[in-house]
Design a protein around this motif. Sequence first.
Motif, mmCIF file in Angstrom:
data_model
loop_
_atom_site.group_PDB
_atom_site.id
_atom_site.type_symbol
_atom_site.label_atom_id
_atom_site.label_comp_id
_atom_site.label_asym_id
_atom_site.label_seq_id
_atom_site.Cartn_x
_atom_site.Cartn_y
_atom_site.Cartn_z
ATOM 1 N N ALA A 176 -11.291 -16.542 10.199
ATOM 2 C CA ALA A 176 -10.448 -15.942 8.082
ATOM 3 C C ALA A 176 -9.608 -17.191 7.580
ATOM 4 C CB ALA A 176 -9.632 -15.630 9.273
ATOM 5 N N ASP A 177 -10.353 -17.134 6.217
ATOM 6 C CA ASP A 177 -9.555 -18.359 5.274
ATOM 7 C C ASP A 177 -8.038 -18.541 5.504
ATOM 8 O OD1 ASP A 177 -12.246 -17.311 2.601
ATOM 9 O OD2 ASP A 177 -12.307 -18.141 4.306
ATOM 10 N N SER A 178 -7.456 -17.373 6.093
ATOM 11 C CA SER A 178 -5.881 -17.259 5.734
ATOM 12 C C SER A 178 -5.492 -18.459 6.790
ATOM 13 C CB SER A 178 -5.908 -16.071 5.812
ATOM 14 O OG SER A 178 -5.893 -15.637 6.933
ATOM 15 N N PRO A 211 2.217 -5.256 10.538
ATOM 16 C CA PRO A 211 2.937 -3.657 10.489
ATOM 17 C C PRO A 211 2.470 -3.022 9.313
ATOM 18 C CG PRO A 211 4.703 -5.277 11.814
ATOM 19 C CD PRO A 211 3.724 -6.013 11.668
ATOM 20 N N GLY A 212 1.852 -1.644 9.572
ATOM 21 C CA GLY A 212 1.652 -1.555 8.131
ATOM 22 C C GLY A 212 0.248 -1.299 7.403
ATOM 23 N N LYS A 213 -0.443 -2.375 8.688
ATOM 24 C CA LYS A 213 -2.010 -3.356 7.429
ATOM 25 C C LYS A 213 -2.910 -3.049 8.845
ATOM 26 C CE LYS A 213 0.205 -7.359 5.371
ATOM 27 N NZ LYS A 213 0.183 -8.231 5.307
ATOM 28 N N GLN A 214 -3.905 -3.223 8.323
ATOM 29 C CA GLN A 214 -5.169 -2.734 9.523
ATOM 30 C C GLN A 214 -5.850 -3.722 9.677
ATOM 31 O OE1 GLN A 214 -8.549 -1.785 7.028
ATOM 32 N NE2 GLN A 214 -8.174 0.123 6.761
ATOM 33 N N ARG A 215 -5.734 -3.932 11.243
ATOM 34 C CA ARG A 215 -6.394 -4.705 12.153
ATOM 35 C C ARG A 215 -7.889 -6.484 11.257
ATOM 36 N NH1 ARG A 215 -7.747 -4.254 18.355
ATOM 37 N NH2 ARG A 215 -5.704 -2.699 18.114
ATOM 38 N N GLU A 216 -6.749 -7.556 11.801
ATOM 39 C CA GLU A 216 -8.531 -8.416 10.686
ATOM 40 C C GLU A 216 -8.939 -9.421 12.095
ATOM 41 O OE1 GLU A 216 -5.798 -10.476 7.870
ATOM 42 O OE2 GLU A 216 -5.231 -11.295 8.893
#
Length: 121
Positions: A60-62, A41-46
């Motif tokens: 992704a590093d995360s 929510p509130g963030k861009q698709r990654e």
Amino acid sequence: QVQLVESGGGLVQPGGSLRLSCAASGSISSINAMGWHRQAPGKQRELVAQITSHGTTNYADSVKGRFTISRDNAKNPMFLQMNSLKPEDTAVYYCNANLLESGKSYYTNHWGQGTQVTVSS
């Protein structure tokens, strides 16, 4: 018409695991790369993880060391094994595929409807 259908989302406690699946259906000649993206929510698709038809993966590093993307064969289906889940992994997870539809001469990108993953105690 090509469809991508995700399954396996849900609610899990921190430290827990989930396995997402993505199945493509329709008149498909070949699938190139497939991947998982997520949007909180509130963030861009990654981008979360990607896998090519040859099995080359990218993360992704995360999520490195915690998530594993795989495909049963060169076409279908695709999985995302998610271990050691954290609250910040909470998002809608979308399957994506770059594929060649039967009768066409070019690859196109397709998206699933998404599946909710919630990590909370």
